[in-house]
Design an enzyme around this catalytic site. Sequence first.
Site, short mmCIF file in Angstrom:
data_model
loop_
_atom_site.label_atom_id
_atom_site.label_comp_id
_atom_site.label_asym_id
_atom_site.label_seq_id
_atom_site.Cartn_x
_atom_site.Cartn_y
_atom_site.Cartn_z
N ILE A 186 14.78 0.77 -5.79
CA ILE A 186 14.60 -0.56 -6.35
C ILE A 186 13.18 -0.99 -6.03
CG2 ILE A 186 15.60 -1.66 -4.29
CD1 ILE A 186 16.62 -3.86 -6.34
N ALA A 187 12.47 -1.45 -7.06
CA ALA A 187 11.05 -1.77 -6.93
C ALA A 187 10.86 -3.28 -6.97
CB ALA A 187 10.25 -1.10 -8.04
N GLU A 247 23.32 -5.99 1.50
CA GLU A 247 22.07 -5.38 1.95
C GLU A 247 21.79 -5.70 3.42
OE1 GLU A 247 18.73 -6.19 -0.57
OE2 GLU A 247 19.93 -6.03 -2.39
N GLU A 281 11.56 -13.53 10.57
CA GLU A 281 11.13 -14.91 10.32
C GLU A 281 11.78 -15.47 9.06
OE1 GLU A 281 8.62 -12.90 13.07
OE2 GLU A 281 9.13 -12.32 11.01
#
Length: 385
Positions: A126-127, A245, A370
């Site tokens: 996946i780009a 994910e 973060e």
Amino acid sequence: MKRNHYDADHEAYRDTVREFLAREVEPHHERWEEQRLVDRSAWLAAGKSGIIGLAVPEEFGGSGVTDYRFRQVVAEEVARTATTSFGAGIALQDDIVIPYLLHLGTEEQKQRWLPGMAAGELIGAIAMTEPGAGSDLQGVKTTAVRDGDEWVINGQKTFISNGIQADVVIVVCRTDPEAGSKGFSLIVVEDGTSGFGRGRKLHKVGLAAQDTAELVFEDVRVPAGNLLGGEGRGFLHLMENLPLERIAMSVSGITAARAAYEWTKQYVFERKAFGKQIGDLQNTRFVLAEMLTEIEVTESHVDRCVLALGAGELTAVDASKAKWWATELQKRVVDRCVQLHGGYGYMMEYPIARSYTDTRIQTIYGGTTEVMKEIIGRDIAAEFR
């Protein structure tokens, strides 16, 4: 503390994974690290052994297993054998690329790509990330313009995992420059398409064999039918897959921490200094006690998140909590384990040294610590809005 969220089927599958890694991966992993690429034959072997494509329905050549605990078993065994580069590649296939195709793909798209992915014949990527846009996807500049029955794609991507060998790439494109977050779409580009090229195979600090690349799109024309999901809904589709994910990253983090602890525990009770085993020194015992406690507490939380994922109850916020905590813990544990190994912890023939270099990326990719905290913080602040 004994974990009880696995049953007999998961443990039987563990035997399969363990045997596969011993036969097809461990003997070759050092060579793959040196050549900075996993042999495609390993992907094919993984497909034959049922190590990848677990969630792909049987009608498309997979196992049809949606219980994420089986993927968790794979992650644990990969961590135990310090074959992290191989594990990272197949995790991208199973936890990111395949779910997008399963949840968003048309029947024709599923039939075209899923059988090959389940068999290890097709490698997916996946780009998203670009030279000027990392965590901030609003900065994506790669464009896709509709021209009749085709999309014309132009742009550059970088830090693309599986990028060198990928046969199928899901590309995040800006399809409407005036629509803000509603101007992004996901479009699939296949290897061999005119105008689609690979840049450098990037040389990383760790995960050497997990190929990472720059990708270039110069007037790349793909059929309109390669649009994945809805036009202008790309950003929403990305958000929808975040719980999976990020829990995958959490599992990767805690399994690596557990493996590092186990190697180190074994080492300190074999190694002697000042006339006794290092493990009998009070400082060593304190460090072991701290690490084990933190690992077990985190394992319990991650296991609970995995069960929540299976029940469809895991939120993106809760997954973000698990992701930053488990990967930051991984960093702390691996660093302390290197220290307990002394000089040998700096030697690459020891798995703890390889784990040290592989670990650093964990708090960066998949969403930095973060960014995870910002997501959680916004959710807290929303209670008062």
